[in-house]
Design an enzyme around this catalytic site. Sequence first.
Site, PDB file in Angstrom:
ATOM      1  N   HIS A 126       0.229   4.304   8.609  1.00 30.78           N
ATOM      2  CA  HIS A 126       1.538   3.887   8.599  1.00 30.78           C
ATOM      3  C   HIS A 126       3.160   3.691   8.027  1.00 30.78           C
ATOM      4  O   HIS A 126       3.679   3.543   8.352  1.00 30.78           O
ATOM      5  CB  HIS A 126       1.009   2.345   8.122  1.00 30.78           C
ATOM      6  N   SER A 138       0.864  -1.275   0.011  1.00 29.03           N
ATOM      7  CA  SER A 138       0.047  -0.423  -0.385  1.00 29.03           C
ATOM      8  C   SER A 138       0.721   1.541  -0.050  1.00 29.03           C
ATOM      9  O   SER A 138       0.116   2.291  -0.367  1.00 29.03           O
ATOM     10  CB  SER A 138      -0.807  -0.394   1.210  1.00 29.03           C
ATOM     11  N   GLU A 139       2.104   1.008   0.767  1.00 23.43           N
ATOM     12  CA  GLU A 139       2.847   2.371   0.803  1.00 23.43           C
ATOM     13  C   GLU A 139       4.620   1.524   0.535  1.00 23.43           C
ATOM     14  O   GLU A 139       4.677   0.988   1.140  1.00 23.43           O
ATOM     15  CB  GLU A 139       2.345   3.056   1.617  1.00 23.43           C
ATOM     16  N   THR A 140       4.878   2.726   0.021  1.00 24.22           N
ATOM     17  CA  THR A 140       6.642   2.420   0.306  1.00 24.22           C
ATOM     18  C   THR A 140       7.869   4.152   0.643  1.00 24.22           C
ATOM     19  O   THR A 140       6.862   4.786  -0.084  1.00 24.22           O
ATOM     20  CB  THR A 140       7.774   1.563  -0.898  1.00 24.22           C
TER      21      THR A 140
END
Length: 314
Positions: free
Chosen positions: A77, A46-48
């Site tokens: 997060h 979902s995110e990096t």
Amino acid sequence: MPRYTFYQADVFTDQAFGGNPLAVFPDADGLDTAQMQRIAREMNLSETTFVFPPGDPQADFKVRIFTPASELPFAGHPVVGTHWMLAHLGRIALTEPVTTVRLELGVGVRASALHVEDGRVTRVVMDHQRPQFGATASAEQVERLAHALNLSPAAITDTGWPVRVVSTGVWQLFVPVRSLADAQELGINRIDTGALGAIFAELDPETHCHDSVMVLTRETVQADADVHTRMFAPALGVGEDPATGSATGGLGAYLVEHGIVPATPPTTHLMAEQGLEIHRPSRLGIEVDGTPGNVEMVRVSGQVVPLLEGVLEW
């Protein structure tokens, strides 16, 4: 040949394979925006996050956040997980019981408190912006929204609570439902994403609520949780998010502002559960300063579990 080390951790959980996975590239110098976007798409989380030396003298690090589809100015997060990982890698000098670290993000410099015991970070508490409350959906928009989510309109209207756009750093849409069963019926494959996007554009013409909707109910699975949530952001390349720190800040503000939970000044403490339906159980602590009509500050906290490390080269 470019070669970058990355680390992956599960955020907002105390167990591996729970929470929300995050990839962190702690030494991202040399990467441009297009390369970071390609890497985030390849990581398919979902995110990096990508860490750079700060440009702002008030910050300790600069961090850029990417979904598989786009860059975000702020997300929960990734901020919690990146703080924890930098401490885990020895990039932060830890002082017990609390060490304050400031990240330069797309929304400016934001502080987090790292709670430290026996030389290790046990919990990260991140500051959000002062809440802003946006548009409230009309009855006609609520009906269309219900159909877009494949719910009956009564599943929303029976709560007596508003469908509203809120931001504590990122504008998002909050949709209450009357029961846990209603929340559990949801699924990304049952959502009319085109209709949902049209409602986002109507309620928030500038940012389209960042194309994300959080559905919430006060009925929970875990006895010590105060609210059960599900988060969908298909336009960002995230079908369902297992733990959403940015939206959980707006959630806390929404719950207190509308009296859905009683305020306990100076700070109302809440626990949100998320990700259970997709087998990524997550727990997100919420702190809300203030009272209805005067919500001053929101903070979101969680734990982190390291999972793997690797090298990306091409």
